[in-house]
Write a protein that holds these residues in place. Structure first.
Motif, PDB file in Angstrom:
ATOM      1  N   HIS A   1       0.687  -3.202  -7.599  1.00 31.48           N
ATOM      2  CA  HIS A   1       1.243  -3.553  -6.289  1.00 31.48           C
ATOM      3  C   HIS A   1       1.006  -5.049  -6.090  1.00 31.48           C
ATOM      4  O   HIS A   1      -0.120  -5.524  -6.215  1.00 31.48           O
ATOM      5  CB  HIS A   1       0.554  -2.744  -5.191  1.00 31.48           C
TER       6      HIS A   1
ATOM      7  N   HIS B   1       0.551   1.436 -11.774  1.00 33.35           N
ATOM      8  CA  HIS B   1       1.470   0.335 -11.465  1.00 33.35           C
ATOM      9  C   HIS B   1       0.664  -0.807 -10.867  1.00 33.35           C
ATOM     10  O   HIS B   1      -0.517  -0.641 -10.547  1.00 33.35           O
ATOM     11  CB  HIS B   1       2.569   0.787 -10.493  1.00 33.35           C
TER      12      HIS B   1
ATOM     13  N   HIS C   1       7.228  -0.631   2.811  1.00 29.93           N
ATOM     14  CA  HIS C   1       6.415  -1.031   1.664  1.00 29.93           C
ATOM     15  C   HIS C   1       6.169  -2.539   1.754  1.00 29.93           C
ATOM     16  O   HIS C   1       7.107  -3.319   1.865  1.00 29.93           O
ATOM     17  CB  HIS C   1       7.137  -0.682   0.366  1.00 29.93           C
TER      18      HIS C   1
ATOM     19  N   ASP D   1       6.229  -3.028  -6.380  1.00 31.84           N
ATOM     20  CA  ASP D   1       5.436  -2.266  -7.355  1.00 31.84           C
ATOM     21  C   ASP D   1       6.012  -2.494  -8.745  1.00 31.84           C
ATOM     22  O   ASP D   1       7.137  -2.057  -9.031  1.00 31.84           O
ATOM     23  CB  ASP D   1       5.480  -0.766  -7.031  1.00 31.84           C
TER      24      ASP D   1
ATOM     25  N   ARG E   1       8.690   4.027   3.456  1.00 31.43           N
ATOM     26  CA  ARG E   1       7.634   4.961   3.077  1.00 31.43           C
ATOM     27  C   ARG E   1       7.219   5.717   4.341  1.00 31.43           C
ATOM     28  O   ARG E   1       7.633   5.364   5.440  1.00 31.43           O
ATOM     29  CB  ARG E   1       6.431   4.177   2.510  1.00 31.43           C
TER      30      ARG E   1
ATOM     31  N   MET F   1       0.853  -1.186   0.000  1.00 26.80           N
ATOM     32  CA  MET F   1       0.000   0.000   0.000  1.00 26.80           C
ATOM     33  C   MET F   1       0.892   1.240   0.000  1.00 26.80           C
ATOM     34  O   MET F   1       1.966   1.256   0.545  1.00 26.80           O
ATOM     35  CB  MET F   1      -0.875  -0.017   1.248  1.00 26.80           C
ATOM     36  N   ILE F   2       0.404   2.246  -0.640  1.00 22.53           N
ATOM     37  CA  ILE F   2       1.169   3.491  -0.723  1.00 22.53           C
ATOM     38  C   ILE F   2       0.335   4.589  -0.083  1.00 22.53           C
ATOM     39  O   ILE F   2      -0.745   4.910  -0.543  1.00 22.53           O
ATOM     40  CB  ILE F   2       1.456   3.849  -2.184  1.00 22.53           C
TER      41      ILE F   2
HETATM   42 ZN   LIG Z   1       2.983  -0.795  -3.603  1.00 20.94          ZN
END
Ligand SMILES: [Zn+2]
Length: 577
Positions: free
Chosen positions: A172, A170, A65, A69, A60, A1-2
């Motif tokens: 993930h 992108h 992370h 990705d 992050r 997750m970002i």
């Molecule tokens: Zn990611």
């Protein structure tokens, strides 16, 4: 997750692609405590050669992370394949986070996760939409049993996208241990990312600890380094006396269109003996926030530079460390010369080395420790109470012993219903939230249900009124006071207006926002019946895609948006189609 936009990662990179089978250097053995199946999983995309915009465990904001990705050439819509036989074990649609995600359980005991998807394969999309109508909710989190959606290795399950908290198109991708839900570095599973480039070491730091807890006041010194291609050095020996800890800044690139990613392991040796090792093989989600203890958090807040400390705080629950001697802290007091060495590797085993010499002093000068606040042990619950504030720190909040400080400041002007309470300062990271109850000052009865706690930036910490106090659970230290939210969310129509003929348009689109407490719910009603409105939090965009449920002709539509303090905005409109 970002959590944070990572747009910068998706810019074109000039790294030359060196994908020739013979050029892939045999990587050396990297640290792993476990054996993983290396032939069970195929790649989730057909884009060759695969390139990563983000590596496993890279740093992050507030988390490591949790997957890798895959780049998708800055476009959406690439087919996403089931990496092995199994069944869809979780269907997830979110306003932010992964946006749209699929989880597959495989018979080998691992679960694969695919995030930020543009759309699901037709049979899955139908099941998801039916669930959303059944629950009258855009967000769903369902755990189908093994018989509902079996999938085969290589079957298209979705198309890649940019939904949720994604900073650019992108895929993930994660591999988790199905039982423990720990997430594991996918590069241990034969997911090959061409890479013969060693990590880059950007900086070396020394912290003078001398028996004190690391915090924003710990003296820090940057040591000049130079080098490239895996080999680095300091300009001169370093003179040190007393107890110190070291920290290092490193990044990694892969071949092809790689972003700037994170390193896999960091080792520190003193005179040939390892005193610190960290390796990002796997971690539990509940421990991910301890990244703020792993790094020099005050420096990160001030400069966004991520210095990875090579000494571990006692309350840090991460299991990425091994071979620690004195928690990685080193005492230089023998007057001798010592050879130290950092060894940094990436997930393919490419290595960079930084040797340096420390000339130790003879006497340790330890300043007397004068605590400036109330001592809060990290391994106990702590509390702080006055007549107008109660603060409770549950066990597991702190990473180290804290000299807690508190200050009361006058009530600010405007939307404020209490004094400002300064709860320590933002430079000490917390692992979990703490409970705060602030005494309300002349809060009228009709505003009690609208009260919440805000921090010094005026951003909502949530909360509710209870017996003269407002109670919330902030996740960070800071300054807090009571405010009220009586203002309903805003709705603006993007492509629809009263009486408009929407024929030829596939969607009706709105933007929604809230001033303080945040949006709790949105619901659209077509001719009185609930319809699916889809939401993307990062762009605040809300839309309905017309389908067979909307016949040609005239329609009435109403959008209802409610915030966390039950302030509701209605937007009724008529249109034809
Ligand atoms: Zn990611």
């Amino acid at each position: 997750m970002i959590n944070k936009p990572i747009q910068y990662k998706f810019k074109f990179s000039v790294t030359i692609c060196l994908l020739i089978a013979s050029s892939i250097v045999q990587a050396q053995q990297i640290f792993s405590n476990n054996k993983y199946p290396i032939t069970d999983f195929r790649q989730p995309l057909d884009i060759t050669p695969p390139a990563l915009a983000g590596s496993f465990g890279e740093i992050r904001g507030n988390h490591f992370h949790s997957g890798i990705d895959f780049r998708t050439n800055q476009r959406e819509g690439y087919p996403v394949y089931a990496v092995a036989d199994g069944y869809i074990s979780r269907l997830r649609v979110q306003n932010s986070g992964f946006g749209q995600a699929l989880y597959i359980n495989h018979p080998n005991g691992f679960t694969t996760v695919y995030g930020h998807l543009q759309r699901f394969a037709p049979k899955i999309a139908t099941i998801v939409k039916n669930l959303e109508y059944e629950k009258k909710s855009f967000e769903i989190d369902e755990f189908p049993d093994a018989t509902l959606i079996p999938v085969h290795k290589g079957e298209i399950i979705a198309w890649s996208g940019n939904r949720g908290s994604s900073g650019g198109p992108h895929l993930h991708f994660e591999i988790r241990d199905t039982k423990t839900e720990e997430t594991i570095n996918p590069q241990f599973f034969g997911i090959i990312i061409p890479d013969n480039i060693p990590p880059v070491i950007h900086g070396l730091y020394v912290y003078r600890l001398n028996g004190k807890t690391f915090n924003e006041n710990t003296p820090k010194q940057a040591i000049g380094i130079s080098g490239a291609n895996g080999s680095y050095k300091t300009a001169a020996p370093i003179n040190l006396a007393g107890e110190v800890g070291f920290g290092i800044v490193g990044t990694d690139r892969h071949n092809c269109l790689s972003g700037t990613n994170g390193v896999y392991s960091i080792q520190l040796e003193v005179d040939g003996k390892k005193v610190y090792t960290s390796a990002l093989e796997r971690f539990a989600f509940e421990n991910s926030k301890a990244i703020n203890s792993h790094i020099d958090y005050p420096t990160y807040l001030n400069t966004k530079r991520s210095i990875q400390k090579s000494f571990v705080e006692p309350g840090n629950p991460l299991k990425i460390y091994s071979g620690l001697v004195n928690s990685g802290k080193i005492n230089f007091s023998d007057g001798a010369s010592h050879q130290l060495r950092y060894i940094i590797t990436d997930s393919k085993g490419n290595t960079s080395i930084l040797p340096f010499t420390v000339n130790a002093g003879v006497a340790t000068i330890t300043a007397p420790v004068v605590p400036t606040g109330i001592v809060f042990p990290y391994n106990k619950a702590n509390e702080f109470n006055t007549e107008d504030i109660k603060v409770l720190f549950p066990l597991g909040t702190l990473y180290s012993v804290l000299n807690f400080t508190y200050k009361k400041l006058p009530k600010p002007a405007g939307n404020a219903w209490s004094a400002i309470h300064q709860i320590h300062n933002r430079y000490t990271p917390l692992h979990i939230g703490f409970e705060i109850s602030i005494k309300a000052d002349n809060l009228p009865e009709n505003l009690r249900s609208k009260a919440l706690i805000v921090n010094a930036n005026g951003s909502s910490q949530g909360g509710y009124y209870d017996n003269g106090f407002v109670k919330a659970t902030p996740r960070n230290f800071g300054s807090f006071y009571i405010a009220v939210d009586t203002i309903a969310p805003r709705i603006s129509a993007i492509n629809i207006a009263e009486g408009k003929n929407m024929a030829g348009l596939s969607k009706m689109i709105f933007k929604i926002s809230d001033n303080l407490s945040g949006i709790k719910s949105f619901n659209g009603y077509m001719d009185g019946k609930w319809i699916l409105m889809e939401f993307d939090a990062k762009t605040a965009t809300l839309w309905h895609s017309f389908d067979e449920r909307t016949a040609s002709g005239k329609h009435s539509f109403e959008l209802v948006v409610t915030d966390m303090k039950e302030n509701t905005r209605r937007y009724p409109i008529h249109f034809s189609k």
